[in-house]
Design a protein around this motif. Structure first.
Motif, short mmCIF file in Angstrom:
data_model
loop_
_atom_site.label_atom_id
_atom_site.label_comp_id
_atom_site.label_asym_id
_atom_site.label_seq_id
_atom_site.Cartn_x
_atom_site.Cartn_y
_atom_site.Cartn_z
N ARG A 194 -5.19 -48.87 59.00
CA ARG A 194 -5.36 -47.42 59.09
C ARG A 194 -6.63 -46.99 58.35
O ARG A 194 -7.35 -46.10 58.80
N TRP A 195 -6.88 -47.63 57.22
CA TRP A 195 -8.10 -47.33 56.46
C TRP A 195 -9.34 -47.62 57.32
O TRP A 195 -10.27 -46.82 57.39
N TRP A 218 -8.64 -43.38 58.23
CA TRP A 218 -7.65 -42.63 57.45
C TRP A 218 -7.83 -42.91 55.96
O TRP A 218 -8.26 -44.00 55.58
N ASP A 266 6.23 -46.96 62.94
CA ASP A 266 6.20 -45.93 63.98
C ASP A 266 7.62 -45.73 64.52
O ASP A 266 8.20 -46.65 65.10
N VAL A 313 3.04 -45.70 61.01
CA VAL A 313 2.16 -46.32 62.01
C VAL A 313 2.80 -47.61 62.51
O VAL A 313 3.64 -48.20 61.83
#
Lengths: 229, 160
Positions: A76-77, A81, A171, A206
């Motif tokens: 995600r980074w 994000w 998720d 996620v």
């Protein structure tokens, strides 16, 4: 006969060549006492400052399959994000009328934010985790706001104004999330009708791309509410 | 809708679950549990927990009693009606003699049991104990039904 490659070493020419020695052990200790996501936030931020996206990618390659939350968070980074303060408002709505809360799963940063937001709330933390941890130190770091309970003692927290908060990941679109194994031990027909709400707080909503080691896939329907953190 | 029957000629659990209307049950219980959060909790205990056949049976009995009460224009609990606690059954080693156990937010109106006991306090006590004991889904369904029956009896008694 060669010795087996330890988990996370990346093999003789793998990404571990670029990783500091002891990274796996350091991360394991941090994840045990701060939580998987909390530890990953610190490690990823520090690595990104030192080595940029390439370093985060290497971190993911080294630890990702052993620590799936760290893998997902690093992914995600890399997608842009950045961690922010936990979203408390939706959770606090579910805690209206709740005076006592038993927490399953550990994410120190999120727990700190929650106890700060509800100074009147009595909070217990189920002191059991698959990762080794010094629970006395973890509880001491909560500033007197959190008590440790075990699987038996948690029933002493039951009541019509009590709730269980389980920290989950993943998720939920397919109707499942990843919960710590302690939830599987606790979630049964004896516990469920003795707490007004069974709330899932999704720390990292996620999709995971690796096997969710340390966690277990459970039905969203296990919970009376699910909110993103 | 999932198939009603499987090979042993019993309703599929998912078919029973789909027949349960939580909002309807919440409306029926509202006069006894004004707080929406507490009402949701009790509704979950009755039709969201425990064996599926219990959930279906409890729902059918309560929905029907609710329909009768509605037709009679029953207003719900009478003055001082539902005043007996339904205790949570904690593991025995966690029970404390100096402290009442936590209780569910649905209380029992004993009017119907009083009718059966005919003024015998011992009989009243054992009946109260019997209907409030056991798994929470069972005890709460018992109490909800007895409250509805008490309201129905009260309404019938008011009729000329």
């Amino acid at each position: 006969m060669s010795s087996p490659t330890p988990p996370g070493s990346g093999g003789p020419s793998g990404p571990c060549d670029a990783a500091p020695p002891g990274l796996l052990q350091a991360f394991r200790t941090a994840a045990g006492e701060l939580g998987h996501a909390g530890a990953a936030e610190i490690f990823v931020r520090e690595i990104a400052e030192e080595r940029g996206d390439a370093g985060v990618t290497a971190f993911r390659d080294v630890l990702g399959r052993d620590f799936p939350v760290a893998d997902a968070l690093a992914g995600r980074w890399l997608a842009g994000w950045r961690p922010g303060p936990p979203a408390l408002a939706p959770l606090l709505r579910h805690l209206q009328g709740i005076h006592r809360l038993a927490v399953v799963g550990l994410e120190a940063r999120h727990l700190d934010a929650l106890v700060d937001a509800r100074p009147d709330l009595e909070v217990a933390l189920l002191a059991w985790n698959a990762l080794p941890a010094d629970w006395e130190r973890i509880i001491a770091n909560c500033g007197g706001r959190v008590q440790a309970v075990d699987l038996d003692g948690i029933f002493g927290w039951a009541g019509p104004h009590s709730a269980v908060l389980c920290l989950v990941y993943g998720d939920p679109a397919a109707g499942t999330v990843y919960a710590p194994p302690a939830w599987l031990r606790l979630n049964g027909p004896d516990m469920r009708p003795q707490f007004r709400s069974l709330i899932a707080w999704n720390i990292l909503p996620v999709a995971f791309t690796v096997y969710p080691r340390w966690f277990h896939e459970v039905q969203v329907d296990d919970f009376t509410a699910l909110e993103d953190a | 809708m999932p198939p009603l029957h499987h090979s042993h000629d019993r309703a599929a659990a998912s078919a029973i679950a789909q027949a349960l209307d939580a909002e309807r049950l919440a409306r029926i219980l509202a006069p006894w549990i004004p707080d929406p959060g507490e009402r949701t909790f009790v509704v979950r205990c009755i039709i969201g927990e425990g064996p599926i056949h219990h959930r279906g049976a409890s729902y059918a009995l309560l929905a029907l009693a609710g329909a009768v009460a509605e037709r009679l224009g029953s207003p719900g609990p009478g003055p001082g009606g539902a005043d007996l606690a339904v205790p949570m059954r904690l593991p025995p080693h966690l029970e404390r003699r100096d402290q009442d156990p936590p209780a569910y937010p649905l209380r029992l109106d004993p009017a119907g049991l009083d009718l059966l006991a005919g003024g015998e306090e011992d009989i009243r006590q054992v009946l109260v104990d019997a209907v409030t004991d056991g798994p929470p889904h069972h005890a709460l369904a018992n109490v909800a039904l007895l409250n509805l029956l008490a309201a129905i009896l009260r309404r019938i008694g008011e009729r000329p």
